[in-house]
Design a protein around this motif. Structure first.
Motif, short mmCIF file in Angstrom:
data_model
loop_
_atom_site.label_atom_id
_atom_site.label_comp_id
_atom_site.label_asym_id
_atom_site.label_seq_id
_atom_site.Cartn_x
_atom_site.Cartn_y
_atom_site.Cartn_z
N THR A 1 -2.44 -9.73 -22.71
CA THR A 1 -2.95 -9.38 -21.38
C THR A 1 -3.44 -10.61 -20.64
OG1 THR A 1 -5.07 -8.80 -22.42
CG2 THR A 1 -3.55 -7.01 -21.96
N MET A 2 -3.96 -11.59 -21.39
CA MET A 2 -4.39 -12.85 -20.76
C MET A 2 -3.21 -13.54 -20.09
SD MET A 2 -5.73 -16.21 -22.82
CE MET A 2 -5.40 -17.85 -22.20
N CYS A 3 -2.07 -13.54 -20.76
CA CYS A 3 -0.86 -14.18 -20.23
C CYS A 3 0.11 -13.12 -19.73
CB CYS A 3 -0.21 -15.05 -21.30
SG CYS A 3 -1.29 -16.30 -22.00
N SER A 4 -0.39 -12.18 -18.95
CA SER A 4 0.44 -11.09 -18.44
C SER A 4 1.61 -11.63 -17.63
CB SER A 4 -0.40 -10.14 -17.58
OG SER A 4 -1.33 -9.44 -18.38
N THR A 5 2.77 -11.04 -17.85
CA THR A 5 3.97 -11.42 -17.09
C THR A 5 4.38 -10.29 -16.14
OG1 THR A 5 5.26 -10.69 -19.01
CG2 THR A 5 4.86 -13.06 -18.78
N THR A 6 4.56 -9.08 -16.69
CA THR A 6 4.95 -7.94 -15.86
C THR A 6 3.92 -6.81 -15.92
OG1 THR A 6 6.21 -6.92 -17.67
CG2 THR A 6 7.39 -8.46 -16.24
N ASN A 7 2.72 -7.11 -16.37
CA ASN A 7 1.66 -6.12 -16.53
C ASN A 7 1.23 -5.58 -15.16
OD1 ASN A 7 -0.63 -4.66 -17.06
ND2 ASN A 7 -1.73 -6.31 -18.07
N PRO A 8 1.49 -4.30 -14.87
CA PRO A 8 1.14 -3.77 -13.54
C PRO A 8 -0.35 -3.72 -13.27
CG PRO A 8 1.84 -2.00 -15.01
CD PRO A 8 2.12 -3.29 -15.73
N PHE A 9 -1.18 -3.70 -14.34
CA PHE A 9 -2.62 -3.62 -14.17
C PHE A 9 -3.28 -4.98 -14.06
CE2 PHE A 9 -1.14 -0.11 -16.90
CZ PHE A 9 -1.35 0.93 -16.01
N SER A 10 -2.48 -6.04 -14.11
CA SER A 10 -3.03 -7.39 -14.06
C SER A 10 -2.23 -8.27 -13.12
CB SER A 10 -3.06 -7.98 -15.49
OG SER A 10 -3.61 -9.26 -15.49
N SER A 11 -1.14 -8.85 -13.62
CA SER A 11 -0.39 -9.82 -12.82
C SER A 11 0.19 -9.22 -11.55
CB SER A 11 0.73 -10.46 -13.65
OG SER A 11 1.56 -9.47 -14.22
N ILE A 12 0.72 -8.01 -11.63
CA ILE A 12 1.37 -7.41 -10.46
C ILE A 12 0.35 -6.98 -9.40
CG2 ILE A 12 2.76 -5.46 -9.64
CD1 ILE A 12 4.43 -5.69 -12.15
N ILE A 13 -0.69 -6.26 -9.82
CA ILE A 13 -1.67 -5.79 -8.82
C ILE A 13 -2.46 -6.97 -8.25
CG2 ILE A 13 -3.52 -5.29 -10.49
CD1 ILE A 13 -4.23 -2.86 -8.77
N ALA A 14 -2.72 -7.99 -9.07
CA ALA A 14 -3.45 -9.16 -8.57
C ALA A 14 -2.59 -9.93 -7.56
CB ALA A 14 -3.86 -10.06 -9.73
N SER A 15 -1.30 -10.10 -7.87
CA SER A 15 -0.41 -10.79 -6.94
C SER A 15 -0.29 -10.02 -5.63
CB SER A 15 0.97 -10.97 -7.58
OG SER A 15 0.90 -11.76 -8.74
N ASP A 16 -0.16 -8.70 -5.74
CA ASP A 16 -0.08 -7.87 -4.54
C ASP A 16 -1.35 -8.02 -3.70
OD1 ASP A 16 2.42 -6.97 -5.22
OD2 ASP A 16 1.69 -5.13 -6.16
N ALA A 17 -2.51 -7.97 -4.35
CA ALA A 17 -3.78 -8.08 -3.63
C ALA A 17 -3.99 -9.47 -3.06
CB ALA A 17 -4.94 -7.71 -4.56
N ALA A 18 -3.30 -10.47 -3.64
CA ALA A 18 -3.38 -11.84 -3.12
C ALA A 18 -2.38 -12.08 -1.99
CB ALA A 18 -3.14 -12.85 -4.24
N GLY A 19 -1.50 -11.10 -1.78
CA GLY A 19 -0.52 -11.20 -0.70
C GLY A 19 0.70 -12.01 -1.06
N PHE B 1 0.83 -1.21 0.00
CA PHE B 1 0.00 0.00 0.00
C PHE B 1 0.87 1.25 0.00
CE2 PHE B 1 -2.68 -3.29 1.82
CZ PHE B 1 -3.91 -3.05 1.25
N THR B 2 1.88 1.27 0.87
CA THR B 2 2.67 2.49 1.05
C THR B 2 3.53 2.83 -0.16
OG1 THR B 2 4.38 1.20 2.18
CG2 THR B 2 2.71 2.25 3.56
N ASN B 3 3.96 1.78 -0.92
CA ASN B 3 4.79 2.08 -2.09
C ASN B 3 3.98 2.28 -3.37
OD1 ASN B 3 4.08 -0.48 -2.95
ND2 ASN B 3 6.08 -1.40 -2.55
#
Length: 497
Positions: free
Chosen positions: A208-226, A74-76
């Protein structure tokens, strides 16, 4: 008997909006509490249906809310949207959306989608200026000679490059700009308009389906999943390569049939209409001189600057739109277009894409109806309960279709991630799977349905090319079935390997 025509994109979306409005009378209203972070004050805000609470921005606060996400996400700034808080769903008083809300929904949608609408209109203005200079016609005529006998490289390069953009930084809405440019080139190469449409849209969708470094998909989803976004990276990379190759083979086979026999085209009856719309370069007399070369360089630079800004400088729609405005002015100066003529050409070019802009707004209006009717979270609540007690393989594939279904109601990848991951990711713990599996099913489920999702970008894309949704379904359905079966096989292999 007169043949019944398939409805237009606008009509399809209005019918969907009416269906969603009816759903608000049937589906119970409900909502999860959400948590947002205020960077300026370094506090959390817990938003509930009754009131808001200010909470200390600490890991203890997150743990007490059963949110398994590190505080630094959240902070970064990795998570910048409000996220759903697990186990807080509650039924609310129904807010059915009647006739008045239905009528207002397209207007509200247009207002909410103003950023992308203006991007589309300014792209149209730039295209209008370019068409006046003759640079397009001269460039396409030159390219058709250079690529003679090797036209298939157009399909390979366009599909592959756009897929790279999709997987790395979420190239999606920006592809709207590519259709008016690339379609004439493909037509000059003796393909039909479905080939460039597929190369651009399918390239973006599979990327986008197979996002690897996409900040609007794979990264934000991984972050939200912890979890760390690198978890599952290798599997997503393998999926990207395999799915892109499958799509390329499919498009190339169709393109080869069309090139061999023009009547094999699914849109053969529209051939004359589309060629007149995008210009016929067969008898082009404009030669590619130095002035036109310079204009084409400026035009191409607009897209290079846009892509660099989005991927490296955190640009979004305002900055992207500004690039096309500045590019239009530069081209007008180089081509020595008078001020009054420039304005007329720009406005006329923008008006040519007005129908596309309206489709985007109407599609957003569907989302407005769901949000105002408080049924989106209800859909999430019931679908999350649907997977209880499943084994690993069944759970994984069920989640794939759950996310495909949810994406009809929540077409935004980042919106889907922050709303669903705090709820869905812990379900993996209960069946003994890593949370990256849920991130994968989210990406692939949304990505697969994006090929035909009427509340996504496909109808706007089709409107530019003047191809009906029924024709697109006929073209893409076999590919969608192949990709779905392949994805299910790979996901099953992943959880049992």
């Amino acid at each position: 008997m007169k043949k019944i025509k398939f409805p237009t994109a606008q009509t399809i979306l209005l019918l969907i909006a009416a269906f969603v409005a009816v759903l608000t009378f049937i589906v119970p209203a409900g909502k999860y509490d959400t948590l947002s972070y205020d960077k300026s004050q370094n506090i959390f805000t817990k938003i509930t249906p009754k009131e808001n609470y200010f909470l200390a921005a600490t890991q203890r606060t997150l743990d007490s809310l059963q949110i398994k996400i590190p505080l630094e996400k959240f902070t970064n700034g990795d998570i910048w949207k409000p996220i759903s808080i697990p186990n807080t769903y509650q039924k609310l008083e129904a807010k059915p959306q009647g006739i008045s809300a239905f009528i207002k929904s397209p207007i509200k949608g247009i207002i909410e989608a103003a950023d992308i609408i203006f991007l589309v209109l300014f792209i149209g203005g730039l295209i209008g200026i370019m068409n006046h200079t003759g640079a397009f016609d001269a460039g396409i005529a030159w390219l058709s000679v250079v690529l003679k006998g090797r036209e298939y490289w157009l399909i390979i390069s366009v599909t592959f490059l756009i897929a790279i953009g999709g997987t790395t930084f979420g190239l999606a809405e920006e592809t709207i700009a590519f259709y008016p440019i690339l379609i004439p080139i493909f037509l000059a190469a003796k393909y039909d308009a479905l080939v460039p449409l597929a190369s651009i849209y399918i390239g973006s969708s599979v990327g986008t389906m197979c996002s690897t470094t996409n900040p609007f998909s794979s990264i934000i989803a991984s972050d939200a999943a912890g979890i760390n976004w690198t978890a599952g990276f290798n599997f997503r990379l393998i999926m990207l390569l395999c799915c892109t190759i499958i799509c390329l083979i499919y498009i190339l086979r169709y393109a080869k049939r069309v090139k061999k026999d023009v009547k094999a085209s699914i849109i053969y009856e529209q051939k004359s209409e589309i060629e007149s719309l995008f210009g016929n370069t067969t008898n082009v007399t404009v030669k590619l001189n130095n002035q036109l070369r310079f204009i084409l360089v400026i035009f191409i630079l607009c897209f290079i600057v846009m892509i660099y800004g989005v991927s490296q400088l955190d640009w979004w729609f305002v900055e992207m739109t500004s690039v096309f405005l500045v590019g239009s002015i530069f081209i007008g100066i180089i081509a020595n277009i008078k001020e009054l003529t420039f304005v007329d050409l720009f406005v006329k070019g923008a008006s040519d894409l007005l129908s596309v802009a309206l489709i985007i707004g109407i599609a957003r209006g569907v989302t407005v109806l769901m949000e105002d009717g408080l049924i989106s979270d209800t859909m999430l609540y019931y679908t999350s309960n649907f997977t209880n007690g499943m084994n690993k393989g069944l759970f994984t594939n069920a989640m794939l279709f759950v996310y495909a279904g949810l994406s009809f109601f929540i077409p935004s990848s980042s919106g889907m991630a922050v709303l669903t991951m705090p709820i869905m990711a812990p379900l993996a713990d209960g069946v003994g799977l890593d949370r990256e599996v849920v991130v994968n099913t989210y990406q692939y489920g949304m990505g697969l349905f994006a090929f035909i999702n009427p509340t996504g970008l496909i109808l706007a894309s089709l409107a530019i090319v003047k191809v009906g949704f029924d024709k697109w379904l006929k073209f893409v359905t076999p590919l969608l079935i192949i990709l779905t079966l392949f994805t299910m096989l790979m996901l099953t292999f992943l959880v049992y390997m």
